[in-house]
Design a protein around this motif. Structure first.
Motif, PDB file in Angstrom:
ATOM      1  N   SER A   5      -4.126   6.435  32.911  1.00 23.61           N
ATOM      2  CA  SER A   5      -4.519   5.032  33.071  1.00 23.61           C
ATOM      3  C   SER A   5      -4.080   4.484  34.425  1.00 23.61           C
ATOM      4  N   GLU A   6      -2.918   4.909  34.912  1.00 25.50           N
ATOM      5  CA  GLU A   6      -2.445   4.491  36.244  1.00 25.50           C
ATOM      6  C   GLU A   6      -3.404   5.015  37.318  1.00 25.50           C
ATOM      7  N   ARG A   7      -3.820   6.258  37.185  1.00 26.18           N
ATOM      8  CA  ARG A   7      -4.759   6.850  38.137  1.00 26.18           C
ATOM      9  C   ARG A   7      -6.080   6.087  38.126  1.00 26.18           C
ATOM     10  N   GLN A   8      -6.588   5.781  36.942  1.00 29.07           N
ATOM     11  CA  GLN A   8      -7.851   5.054  36.836  1.00 29.07           C
ATOM     12  C   GLN A   8      -7.743   3.657  37.444  1.00 29.07           C
ATOM     13  N   HIS A   9      -6.623   2.993  37.219  1.00 29.89           N
ATOM     14  CA  HIS A   9      -6.393   1.657  37.771  1.00 29.89           C
ATOM     15  C   HIS A   9      -6.394   1.705  39.306  1.00 29.89           C
ATOM     16  N   ILE A  10      -5.681   2.655  39.869  1.00 26.29           N
ATOM     17  CA  ILE A  10      -5.615   2.784  41.331  1.00 26.29           C
ATOM     18  C   ILE A  10      -6.985   3.159  41.886  1.00 26.29           C
ATOM     19  N   GLN A  11      -7.691   4.067  41.202  1.00 29.14           N
ATOM     20  CA  GLN A  11      -9.016   4.463  41.664  1.00 29.14           C
ATOM     21  C   GLN A  11      -9.978   3.274  41.680  1.00 29.14           C
ATOM     22  N   GLU A  12      -9.950   2.450  40.653  1.00 28.12           N
ATOM     23  CA  GLU A  12     -10.807   1.270  40.602  1.00 28.12           C
ATOM     24  C   GLU A  12     -10.478   0.307  41.744  1.00 28.12           C
ATOM     25  N   ASP A  13      -9.184   0.102  41.994  1.00 33.48           N
ATOM     26  CA  ASP A  13      -8.774  -0.786  43.095  1.00 33.48           C
ATOM     27  C   ASP A  13      -9.262  -0.253  44.441  1.00 33.48           C
ATOM     28  N   GLN A  16     -13.084  -0.666  44.819  1.00 35.74           N
ATOM     29  CA  GLN A  16     -13.419  -2.059  45.132  1.00 35.74           C
ATOM     30  C   GLN A  16     -13.102  -2.370  46.589  1.00 35.74           C
TER      31      GLN A  16
END
Length: 82
Positions: A5-13, A16
């Protein structure tokens, strides 16, 4: 702690930020000797907290462990690798 989930959060940021084109760069912030094509370079804006045991003679971190992202406002001591 590093997690999916941390990886996905950073990837989304990062996606963007790259779409906004406000922090993209033509060249990397550090020397890059890789062979990948179509790389998008972003201006470093995130601060990661990394715990480590020591620096190696060639300037790498020994036994590095990702602890999480830091808020810019927390006035943490930040060391830049040159």
């Amino acid at each position: 702690m590093w997690s999916r989930s941390e990886r996905q959060h950073i990837q989304e940021d990062l996606l963007q930020a790259a779409a906004g084109d406000s922090i993209t760069q033509k060249t990397p912030a550090i020397k890059y000797i890789g062979r990948r094509k179509n790389v998008v370079w972003l201006q470093p804006t995130l601060i990661a907290e990394i715990e480590y045991r020591a620096w190696t003679d060639d300037g790498k971190l020994r036994h590095a462990s990702y602890k999480g992202l830091r808020e810019v406002q927390d006035n943490a001591v930040v060391y830049e690798i040159e």
